[in-house]
Design an enzyme around this catalytic site. Structure first.
Site, PDB file in Angstrom:
ATOM      1  N   SER A 159      38.193  45.771  43.344  1.00  0.00           N
ATOM      2  CA  SER A 159      38.598  44.743  44.305  1.00  0.00           C
ATOM      3  C   SER A 159      39.653  45.290  45.262  1.00  0.00           C
ATOM      4  O   SER A 159      39.581  45.069  46.477  1.00  0.00           O
ATOM      5  CB  SER A 159      39.152  43.519  43.568  1.00  0.00           C
ATOM      6  OG  SER A 159      38.162  42.918  42.768  1.00  0.00           O
ATOM      7  N   HIS A 185      44.177  39.712  47.215  1.00  0.00           N
ATOM      8  CA  HIS A 185      43.355  39.618  46.008  1.00  0.00           C
ATOM      9  C   HIS A 185      43.425  38.208  45.417  1.00  0.00           C
ATOM     10  O   HIS A 185      42.430  37.683  44.896  1.00  0.00           O
ATOM     11  CB  HIS A 185      43.832  40.640  44.973  1.00  0.00           C
ATOM     12  CG  HIS A 185      43.045  40.640  43.710  1.00  0.00           C
ATOM     13  ND1 HIS A 185      43.519  40.086  42.536  1.00  0.00           N
ATOM     14  CD2 HIS A 185      41.800  41.111  43.432  1.00  0.00           C
ATOM     15  CE1 HIS A 185      42.603  40.230  41.584  1.00  0.00           C
ATOM     16  NE2 HIS A 185      41.562  40.839  42.099  1.00  0.00           N
TER      17      HIS A 185
END
Length: 327
Positions: A159, A185
């Site tokens: 990610s 995130h």
């Protein structure tokens, strides 16, 4: 007829510059004789935004004098640092060959001509002993033993790689980048790149809520969050203060700081909402001697504040960009 294999001019130029094309790259010609400039500029913007190493053919001629300047402008607009290495090779492989390494910010466009090939590095390119080098990959941990990486951490690492690849700029200092990656995130909101403000070198001491807050709020006729701040300042004036809601609490801290009662080690200012939110952030930003991270404007929230705290507490992992080490 005999066909002899050869190499492209950018490959010859790269060999003379060092190792500048060790990662994904693209080739762009600035000649608009056969291709409309609008198409060329879209390609330039895509190359800059995608953080490609970029080789430039036909950079400048007597009649086409402005296109290279526009390319540099677009690269800078898309977040490429002025310190990005740029290699210039003129007359590659010929008797009057010249090789020069400069930066995007220092590039002297007027000294470039049609016999020159430029190679513009990506965000990871650097110069060592006069040679351009672009390493493979972006994360040092890619060469490490993946058996030591837990599944949860692997997801976070992937990610973070995705987030970083989609940032407009690629030259943020590590302390700001680490907080920014955590904020995006948590929210999937890339506007954080525009509204997240950080001060460097944050030192953290944490303060938790106290059951005495409710009584103090009633007795003094203030909000519970204001009472919490007053109690925190009384017992821990040097703590790290974190705000994901309640701008009035942030304003209370600012008032206590003005009075000399509070000396925070750092502040995470991320209250969210529509009333007094912007004003509270304007207030805290004036305390230039206090390290702080601010989510400017209306946005913020407890989730953002929590992830920014996490970014601070696990800052030892920042250089290796290894989030989620303990998952």
């Amino acid at each position: 007829m005999v066909v002899l294999p050869g190499i492209s001019a950018f490959q010859k130029a790269a060999s003379l510059l060092g190792a500048p094309i060790g990662h994904d790259l693209c080739l762009i010609s600035l000649s608009d004789l056969m291709t409309p400039w609008e198409v060329i500029e879209r390609r330039i913007r895509a190359a800059a935004g995608g953080d490609f190493v970029t080789a430039v053919y036909n950079p400048r001629s007597h009649g086409r004098y402005w296109q290279l300047s526009r390319l540099r402008e677009v690269f800078l607009q898309e977040g490429r640092s002025e310190n990005t290495p740029v290699g210039l090779v003129r007359q590659a492989g010929r008797e009057d060959q010249t090789v020069q390494v400069t930066t995007l910010g220092s590039l002297r466009v007027e000294e470039v001509d049609m016999f020159t090939v430029l190679i513009i590095g990506n965000s990871q390119s650097y110069v060592e002993d006069g040679r351009m080098i672009t390493p493979r990959g972006y994360f040092a941990n890619e060469t490490e033993d993946q058996d030591c990486v837990k599944p949860g951490q692997q997801i976070m690492m992937e990610s973070f790689r995705t987030i970083r690849s989609e940032l407009r700029r690629h030259d943020y200092p590590t302390d700001h980048l680490w907080a920014l990656l955590h904020a995006i995130h948590t929210t999937a909101d890339f506007e954080m790149e525009n509204i997240l403000y950080t001060d460097p070198d944050i030192e953290v001491k944490c303060y938790l809520s106290d059951p005495r807050v409710a009584d103090m709020a009633v007795q003094q006729g203030i909000t519970r969050t204001q009472a919490g701040i007053r109690l925190a300042v009384a017992e821990h004036p040097d703590a790290l203060y974190v705000f994901g809601n309640a701008p009035t609490a942030l304003m209370e801290l600012c008032d206590l700081m003005r009075k000399g009662a509070a000396h925070p080690a750092g502040i995470v200012a991320a209250p969210v909402g529509f009333v007094h939110v912007k004003e509270s952030k304007y207030m805290v930003k004036t305390f230039t001697d206090v390290p702080k991270i601010i989510v400017e404007g209306r946005k913020g929230g407890s989730n953002v504040a929590a992830t920014l705290c996490n970014a601070i507490l696990c800052f030892d992992d920042a250089e290796a960009l290894r989030p989620g080490r303990d998952l």
